[in-house]
Every structure is written in structure tokens, then in C-alpha cells.
Design an enzyme around this catalytic site. Structure first.
Site, PDB file in Angstrom:
ATOM      1  N   HIS A 283       2.531  -5.683  11.562  1.00 62.86           N
ATOM      2  CA  HIS A 283       1.621  -6.174  10.527  1.00 62.86           C
ATOM      3  C   HIS A 283       0.589  -7.130  11.127  1.00 62.86           C
ATOM      4  O   HIS A 283      -0.580  -7.128  10.741  1.00 62.86           O
ATOM      5  CB  HIS A 283       2.409  -6.912   9.430  1.00 62.86           C
ATOM      6  CG  HIS A 283       3.448  -6.080   8.775  1.00 62.86           C
ATOM      7  ND1 HIS A 283       3.145  -5.091   7.860  1.00 62.86           N
ATOM      8  CD2 HIS A 283       4.799  -6.063   8.902  1.00 62.86           C
ATOM      9  CE1 HIS A 283       4.258  -4.519   7.457  1.00 62.86           C
ATOM     10  NE2 HIS A 283       5.272  -5.077   8.073  1.00 62.86           N
TER      11      HIS A 283
ATOM     12  N   ASP B 108      -1.794  -7.670   3.497  1.00 64.59           N
ATOM     13  CA  ASP B 108      -1.333  -6.310   3.736  1.00 64.59           C
ATOM     14  C   ASP B 108      -0.524  -5.837   2.534  1.00 64.59           C
ATOM     15  O   ASP B 108      -0.461  -6.512   1.500  1.00 64.59           O
ATOM     16  CB  ASP B 108      -0.552  -6.203   5.051  1.00 64.59           C
ATOM     17  CG  ASP B 108       0.677  -7.098   5.092  1.00 64.59           C
ATOM     18  OD1 ASP B 108       1.256  -7.360   4.017  1.00 64.59           O
ATOM     19  OD2 ASP B 108       1.065  -7.529   6.197  1.00 64.59           O
TER      20      ASP B 108
END
Length: 399
Positions: free
Chosen positions: A18, A115
Site C-alpha cells: 500500500h 487507498d
């Protein structure tokens, strides 16, 4: 004094998978679209994510690690990595709010980018009158499947999960059962509920950025943009801004792996890795090792300690991804299957065609990222919207 540049806040969920794309997005908007950017990193224990000791820190980005939260009382040995990730984010929200509040007094941010797992932070964006964007680090097809899941009727779910028929997603390539996402098979579990919550959060965003490019996934991107996927919900603007990948690091002196790679013919080495959270069972590790050996092809393999609760997922060639799915009987990809897949890609005529297509897509990706390319223009549109928000905010403050 308030900067004339728009200031973006980016939130990275635990895990290098991520963090790296978030950093690359921040780097891109700073260097090519005249932004200031602060990246907040959510720390997690080693069972959730890799250590942040090796976080790349470009000089033009401000990277801040939020205080580590103790989630030990909220988890037990059966808690999955995904559950731990969500708990870590939830418990970090108050620290994020405090950090943004302090920052707001110095250089007011105009946009919050999270995200897939960070949409809970959108409440903070609303509080500070920031635009809200979701950055999908995967592809448009994956995003389309997730956004369409809440709209599936019982028959469609039953046909796919029970009868193993392809899942039809309007405007997109059907999802074969053997390729289905794990959590979709158990729609009463926590994982499926978390995904639905994430989808609800995405639908409150001002925009979605996807780490893909127009020529790679034209059908899926079109389905996302024309409203087919949203099924009556508000259509969220979707921009393809990728592929945003990690910049090559300076060559490390006396690294025996890199030295060995330099001696190999071009495009002759397989890179095998399963990501920051990917571990294999002991049996699968043995089969993979033997399959690679039997293929008689060069390879570099990043090995992690075995986990008895996981199975094989991805084979990553430098430019080609080959997915190896475990057979229904044993749940293990055998050495012969691995050998055949490697040879098919690296030696057979079929593999040559695949490698040529990957080379073509690589060139198209570079074109998309270059000035005037489709991904560059998408980020220009994003920058324009942020600058308008900054101007409107300044105007409101003056009155």
C-alpha cells in the site's frame, strides 16, 4: 503564509504494497503537477505489515509515521491479516485527525487521498473541507468487481459460488470461478462485510484514481465511467493515472544477487515473489522449489517463512504474471504444474507471444505517463480540481 500550491494529504494503510504506490503518487503530483504533499503512514506490528525502516523518503515529500497503536487487546491468534489491518486503521483515526488539525494551521490541505482501506478517514476530510479521493493500487477490473458486488442478486451469487459459473460484471471480462476473490465465496464472513463497507466509502468520494492506464483496461474503465457498474448510484469520476511504480534505486555495491543478474541474458530470469503478506505452506514451498528446479530456468525467489494457513497465489515474471491456482482436491499447486507454467512462458512459442505483448504494453505505459499522455492528463485534471478548491477556500476565508 499559506502556500499557493495545493497541499495534498495521502494516507497509506499498513503494508509496503500500500505504501509504495502511495509514495509514488505523491512524488508524481509534487514533481509534475506543482503540489505539496504530506504522506501519513499507519504503523503496524510485523504480523500485519513489513517494517517501515526501509521506507523510501524522497526529498520533496513530507512522510510522517503516525504513532503505533496497540491492537493486542482487540485481536487474537485467529484474527486475519485483513482484520488486523482494518483495526489498525480504525484505531489510528484520532491520531490522524490531530495531525491534520495541527497541519491545517500551517498549510491548509485541500485534498485527502486514501487507498481502498482508508475511507473511514473521509469524515476528517469533511471536517476540514477537503476533497476526497480514493487511490486504487490495483486495476480497474478489480475495482469494477468490488463496486458491483453490492448489486448482485441471489441468483447471480448462487450461480457463481455454488454452481461455479462465471460471474457476469457488466462491461467487463467475466470472472471465472477459479479466479474468484477468496472473500466472495463466504459472504457471511467479516472479510466480505469489510469490503462492502469499503465500497460504501468509495461511493462518497469526489473521485477515484486507479493505478492503471487507458490502453491496458479500456473496457473496465469505460464501464466505470459510463455508470454501468454503479447501478443507479451516483457516478464517481474515475481517472486512470498509472502505472505508478517504484523508481529504481541506486545500485547497491557488492550485492551478489545484482551481480549475478548482470551476467544473465536479457529477459531470461524469473522473479518469484508473493508480496508483503504472501506466505506459503511448507508443502507448497517444497513444490514450488522443485517445480522451479525442474523447469531448468533461471530464477530469483524472495522466500518468506511458511504459513500453514495460506496457499499459492502469484508467480511474477519480470514482465509477465502467471496465476497458479490450487486444484480443488489438495489445495497445492504441484511441481509439475509449476514446471509446465514456467516453460510455457519462458520457452514455448505461446510464451514468446505473451512476452511480445508485454513489451508492447510497457511502451504504451511509458507513453501514458509521459507529458500529454492519458495518465498525465488525468492527473492534470485532478490538479485543476484541487486548485479550484484552493481558490474557493481562499475566497471564502477572505470574506
Amino acid at each position: 503564509m499559506q502556500s499557493t500550491k495545493p497541499h495534498a494529504i495521502l494516507l497509506a494503510s499498513p503494508g509496503m504494497g500500500h505504501l509504495i504506490p502511495i509514495i509514488e503518487l505523491g512524488r508524481t503530483i509534487v514533481r509534475h503537477h506543482n503540489f505539496e504533499a504530506t504522506i501519513f503512514v499507519i504503523e503496524a506490528d510485523s504480523s500485519v505489515a513489513e517494517s517501515n525502516d526501509h521506507i523510501p523518503n524522497p526529498d520533496d515529500l513530507h512522510i510522517v509515521s503516525l504513532p503505533l497503536v496497540d491492537i493486542s487487546s482487540l485481536t487474537d491468534p485467529s484474527t486475519s491479516i485483513g482484520q488486523k489491518l482494518h483495526i489498525s486503521i480504525h484505531e489510528s483515526i484520532s491520531n490522524l485527525r490531530a495531525a491534520i488539525s495541527k497541519l491545517n494551521n500551517v498549510c491548509r490541505p485541500v485534498v485527502l487521498i486514501v487507498d481502498l482501506f482508508g475511507t473511514e478517514a473521509f469524515a476528517i476530510a469533511d471536517e476540514f473541507q477537503m476533497l476526497k479521493y480514493v487511490f486504487i493500487t490495483g486495476g480497474a477490473w478489480f475495482l469494477a468487481i468490488e463496486l458491483y458486488m453490492p448489486h448482485l442478486d441471489f441468483k447471480a451469487k448462487d450461480d457463481h459460488v455454488i454452481r461455479h459459473k462465471p460471474l457476469i460484471v457488466p462491461g467487463c471480462e467475466p470472472v471465472r470461478f477459479e479466479n474468484t476473490i477468496d472473500f466472495f465465496q463466504d459472504q457471511t464472513g467479516n472479510a466480505f462485510a469489510r469490503v462492502l463497507n469499503a465500497v460504501r466509502g468509495i461511493l462518497t468520494a469526489d473521485g477515484i484514481m486507479v493505478n492503471t492506464f487507458e490502453d491496458l483496461e479500456p473496457s473496465s474503465i469505460k464501464a466505470l465511467r459510463d455508470g454501468t457498474i454503479f447501478h443507479g448510484s451516483n457516478i464517481i469520476p474515475v481517472q486512470a493515472v498509472g502505472p505508478l511504480v517504484r523508481e529504481p534505486r541506486p545500485k547497491v555495491s557488492e550485492n551478489h544477487i545484482l551481480s549475478w543478474l548482470d551476467l544473465q541474458p536479457p529477459k531470461s530470469v524469473i522473479y518469484v515473489s508473493f508480496g508483503s503478506g504472501g506466505t506459503l505452506s511448507t508443502q507448497q514451498l517444497q513444490e514450488l522449489a522443485l517445480g522451479l528446479e525442474l523447469s531448468q530456468q533461471r530464477f530469483v525467489w524472495v522466500v518468506r517463512p511458511p504459513s500453514e494457513n495460506t496457499c499459492a497465489s502469484f508467480f511474477d515474471h519480470i514482465k509477465v504474471a502467471v496465476r497458479l491456482w490450487p486444484p480443488p482436491s489438495g489445495g497445492v499447486v504441484t511441481r509439475d504444474e509449476i514446471k509446465e507454467a514456467v516453460i510455457r512462458i519462458m520457452v514455448d512459442e505461446e510464451g514468446e507471444g505473451i512476452r511480445n505483448r508485454m513489451e508492447h504494453l510497457k511502451n504504451m505505459a511509458n507513453k501514458a505517463l509521459s507529458k500529454g499522455g492519458s495518465s498525465f492528463r488525468s492527473l492534470e485534471k485532478f490538479a485543476h480540481d484541487c486548485k479550484i478548491n484552493l481558490q474557493n477556500s481562499d475566497h471564502a476565508l477572505n470574506y
